[in-house]
Design a protein around this motif. Structure first.
Motif, PDB file in Angstrom:
ATOM      1  N   ALA A 108       0.830  -1.241   0.129  1.00 45.99           N
ATOM      2  CA  ALA A 108      -0.283  -0.122  -0.164  1.00 45.99           C
ATOM      3  C   ALA A 108       0.883   1.303   0.025  1.00 45.99           C
ATOM      4  N   THR A 123      -4.592   0.241  -0.747  1.00 46.95           N
ATOM      5  CA  THR A 123      -3.657  -0.717  -1.403  1.00 46.95           C
ATOM      6  C   THR A 123      -3.109  -0.413  -2.857  1.00 46.95           C
ATOM      7  N   LYS A 124      -2.002  -0.686  -3.230  1.00 45.46           N
ATOM      8  CA  LYS A 124      -1.605  -0.493  -4.659  1.00 45.46           C
ATOM      9  C   LYS A 124      -1.491  -1.819  -5.441  1.00 45.46           C
ATOM     10  N   GLU A 125      -2.313  -1.794  -6.335  1.00 49.51           N
ATOM     11  CA  GLU A 125      -2.751  -2.990  -7.150  1.00 49.51           C
ATOM     12  C   GLU A 125      -3.072  -2.462  -8.441  1.00 49.51           C
ATOM     13  N   ALA A 129      -7.835  -1.200  -6.056  1.00 50.24           N
ATOM     14  CA  ALA A 129      -7.328  -0.892  -5.002  1.00 50.24           C
ATOM     15  C   ALA A 129      -8.349  -1.354  -3.795  1.00 50.24           C
TER      16      ALA A 129
END
Length: 183
Positions: A108, A123-125, A129
């Motif tokens: 994240a 989060t960093k997706e 997110a």
């Protein structure tokens, strides 16, 4: 754009908060808690440190009382059992507050702090997110469980990408809440 940070002590600004005539920033990662207080031309006015050794600070928020919240939530390898926020109060006292995801580790890079002082970790997706928030007041004695609030979806924006090119268009790598909490 307000200004460009050119100070060599800030090679990778990773979080920005504003209050009055000051900007606050922190370096990505780091081996000690240090915030740079900038003027509106991005010149460093002063630095503030605390005796805390963070793992991977990725964002910064400032609460209404002037407390700085450091988002020690980076986890590129998705191996951390807990993440943390470190709080640095205006009087110089600091606290480490551990957080635990309900569904295992996440990487994240964004922390939102609403006017009521509630923290949200994003989060960093790619393309989506997940937003999490603590289920109870934060404690320095034990990790506070997080709960999933929502999932956000993204489409490419067409804007120029950052260090990872067009992938930057569909990743959450920072965030902020307006001072009045409406935007």
């Amino acid at each position: 754009m307000v200004c460009t940070i050119r100070d060599r002590r800030i090679p990778e600004s990773s979080g920005l908060a504003a209050a009055g005539g000051s900007l606050y920033t922190v370096n990505d990662g780091g081996d000690h808690l240090r915030v740079f207080v900038l003027d509106r031309s991005c010149g460093v006015r002063r630095t503030v440190t605390a005796a805390v050794n963070p793992y991977d600070v990725e964002d910064l928020a400032r609460s209404a009382d002037g407390t700085l919240w450091f988002a020690d939530i980076g986890d590129n390898g998705r191996s951390r059992r807990t993440v943390a926020v470190e709080r640095l109060r205006p009087d110089g006292t600091a606290a480490v507050l551990r957080l635990a995801y309900p569904d295992g580790p996440h990487d994240a890079e964004a922390l939102l702090l609403d006017p009521a002082g509630r923290a949200f970790v994003i989060t960093k997706e790619p393309l989506s997110a997940v937003v999490y928030t603590p289920i109870s007041p934060l404690s320095s004695g034990r990790p506070t469980a997080l709960r999933r609030v929502t999932t956000l979806s993204f489409l490419p924006t067409g804007t120029p990408g950052g260090p990872v090119g067009t992938l930057s268009q569909v990743l959450v790598t920072g965030g902020a809440v307006s001072a009045d909490g409406r935007l």
